[in-house]
Design a protein around this motif. Sequence first.
Motif, mmCIF file in Angstrom:
data_model
loop_
_atom_site.group_PDB
_atom_site.id
_atom_site.type_symbol
_atom_site.label_atom_id
_atom_site.label_comp_id
_atom_site.label_asym_id
_atom_site.label_seq_id
_atom_site.Cartn_x
_atom_site.Cartn_y
_atom_site.Cartn_z
ATOM 1 N N PHE A 163 -4.243 10.265 1.058
ATOM 2 C CA PHE A 163 -4.575 9.134 0.191
ATOM 3 C C PHE A 163 -5.551 8.174 0.870
ATOM 4 O O PHE A 163 -5.618 7.003 0.512
ATOM 5 C CB PHE A 163 -3.299 8.392 -0.225
ATOM 6 C CG PHE A 163 -2.535 9.091 -1.307
ATOM 7 C CD1 PHE A 163 -2.777 8.803 -2.641
ATOM 8 C CD2 PHE A 163 -1.602 10.052 -1.002
ATOM 9 C CE1 PHE A 163 -2.097 9.464 -3.647
ATOM 10 C CE2 PHE A 163 -0.903 10.713 -1.997
ATOM 11 C CZ PHE A 163 -1.154 10.414 -3.333
ATOM 12 N N ARG A 164 -6.320 8.674 1.852
ATOM 13 C CA ARG A 164 -7.293 7.798 2.504
ATOM 14 C C ARG A 164 -8.387 7.366 1.528
ATOM 15 O O ARG A 164 -8.939 6.279 1.660
ATOM 16 C CB ARG A 164 -7.885 8.501 3.723
ATOM 17 C CG ARG A 164 -6.877 8.640 4.872
ATOM 18 C CD ARG A 164 -7.440 9.452 6.009
ATOM 19 N NE ARG A 164 -7.728 10.829 5.612
ATOM 20 C CZ ARG A 164 -8.327 11.711 6.395
ATOM 21 N NH1 ARG A 164 -8.721 11.358 7.613
ATOM 22 N NH2 ARG A 164 -8.540 12.947 5.977
ATOM 23 N N ASP A 165 -8.714 8.216 0.566
ATOM 24 C CA ASP A 165 -9.561 7.820 -0.560
ATOM 25 C C ASP A 165 -8.624 7.731 -1.758
ATOM 26 O O ASP A 165 -8.313 8.735 -2.396
ATOM 27 C CB ASP A 165 -10.667 8.844 -0.796
ATOM 28 C CG ASP A 165 -11.565 8.483 -1.977
ATOM 29 O OD1 ASP A 165 -11.251 7.489 -2.678
ATOM 30 O OD2 ASP A 165 -12.567 9.176 -2.205
ATOM 31 N N SER A 166 -8.150 6.517 -2.053
ATOM 32 C CA SER A 166 -7.112 6.351 -3.075
ATOM 33 C C SER A 166 -7.583 6.757 -4.458
ATOM 34 O O SER A 166 -6.766 7.041 -5.335
ATOM 35 C CB SER A 166 -6.622 4.901 -3.103
ATOM 36 O OG SER A 166 -7.690 4.013 -3.404
ATOM 37 N N SER A 167 -8.913 6.809 -4.669
ATOM 38 C CA SER A 167 -9.430 7.191 -5.987
ATOM 39 C C SER A 167 -9.432 8.703 -6.169
ATOM 40 O O SER A 167 -9.627 9.190 -7.281
ATOM 41 C CB SER A 167 -10.852 6.649 -6.179
ATOM 42 O OG SER A 167 -11.756 7.292 -5.291
ATOM 43 N N THR B 44 0.831 -1.210 0.000
ATOM 44 C CA THR B 44 0.000 0.000 0.000
ATOM 45 C C THR B 44 0.861 1.253 0.000
ATOM 46 O O THR B 44 0.566 2.227 -0.714
ATOM 47 C CB THR B 44 -0.929 0.008 1.219
ATOM 48 O OG1 THR B 44 -1.757 -1.157 1.195
ATOM 49 C CG2 THR B 44 -1.805 1.261 1.215
ATOM 50 N N GLY C 260 -2.360 6.767 5.352
ATOM 51 C CA GLY C 260 -2.699 7.413 4.097
ATOM 52 C C GLY C 260 -2.290 8.865 3.989
ATOM 53 O O GLY C 260 -2.594 9.513 2.982
ATOM 54 N N PRO D 89 -6.998 11.459 -4.404
ATOM 55 C CA PRO D 89 -6.019 12.082 -3.502
ATOM 56 C C PRO D 89 -6.266 13.585 -3.398
ATOM 57 O O PRO D 89 -6.658 14.231 -4.373
ATOM 58 C CB PRO D 89 -4.676 11.787 -4.177
ATOM 59 C CG PRO D 89 -4.945 10.626 -5.073
ATOM 60 C CD PRO D 89 -6.350 10.782 -5.536
ATOM 61 N N LYS E 49 1.814 6.847 -6.708
ATOM 62 C CA LYS E 49 0.772 7.791 -7.112
ATOM 63 C C LYS E 49 1.189 9.228 -6.814
ATOM 64 O O LYS E 49 0.867 10.154 -7.573
ATOM 65 C CB LYS E 49 -0.537 7.445 -6.402
ATOM 66 C CG LYS E 49 -1.734 8.250 -6.885
ATOM 67 C CD LYS E 49 -3.046 7.634 -6.424
ATOM 68 C CE LYS E 49 -3.349 6.342 -7.169
ATOM 69 N NZ LYS E 49 -4.734 5.866 -6.893
ATOM 70 N N SER F 179 1.007 4.150 -2.900
ATOM 71 C CA SER F 179 0.734 5.557 -2.596
ATOM 72 C C SER F 179 1.890 6.447 -3.041
ATOM 73 O O SER F 179 1.686 7.520 -3.617
ATOM 74 C CB SER F 179 0.491 5.741 -1.099
ATOM 75 O OG SER F 179 -0.702 5.098 -0.696
#
Length: 249
Positions: A214-218, A87, A187, A220, A94, A91
């Motif tokens: 990045f807690r909502d990876s879709s 993970t 995240g 950031p 990304k 991240s």
Amino acid sequence: MENDNGISTRDTIYISVEKPRVSADSSAATPVDDSVRMSLPVTSERERIVRRVETVGFKDAEPRMMSAGHPFRQEALKILSGRLEETDSASRHKILSYCEHLRASYETRDIDFIRQVFSDDALIIVGHVVRSREGYNTALTDNSKVRYSIRSKKEYLEKLSHIFNSGKDIDVRFSEFRIMRHATAEGIYGVTLRQNYSCGAYSDDGYLFLLWDFRDSSMPLIHVRTWQPSSSIVAGDDDIIDMGDFNLE
């Protein structure tokens, strides 16, 4: 933060060697003792339902293609090492992709992408130098100042739109790029980097800090953006704003 008005300052400038310590309700601030205390934002309903903008030219960074001299090289090697958690590695990969596209967005005037990645309640700390009234030959001193103020996302984008609409050529270059993972907040990542910015006849050189979520990876988000003039960094990395200057709750 670069001079968002795009105006070159010719006067000798005085720059504080202290990091800014500001509270979230300040419009202008001078250094104080405590670190910035902020609650880690929950993604707002507006951000949850926002229509994702289709941007031109966005693509994932290719760590294997980042050779010696590339600003992301050292962070790319960490990803390629295979020593990171899956993970964490994803991240960081990304972050490289988003930071490169963020850099390019200023050059291509892609304000929709910039609007999308900044949190609705983003803390944007703007540093501007205090100009000398004593002439052009005054040397920098320990009493010199950089004044910091806070802008809302709306105010920042309005200033940026003005610059983009000016039609002046914009060039943004990164170096000294570093990613930090928060020790306890899953995240949450901090990025520090050096930025060389030019717009028309104006240019500046300074250090950016970006707090990425990045807690909502879709989707950031950037919750914090700060900028310091490089000439204010006189004691090494300890003078550069980073994640340690923010108490996240």
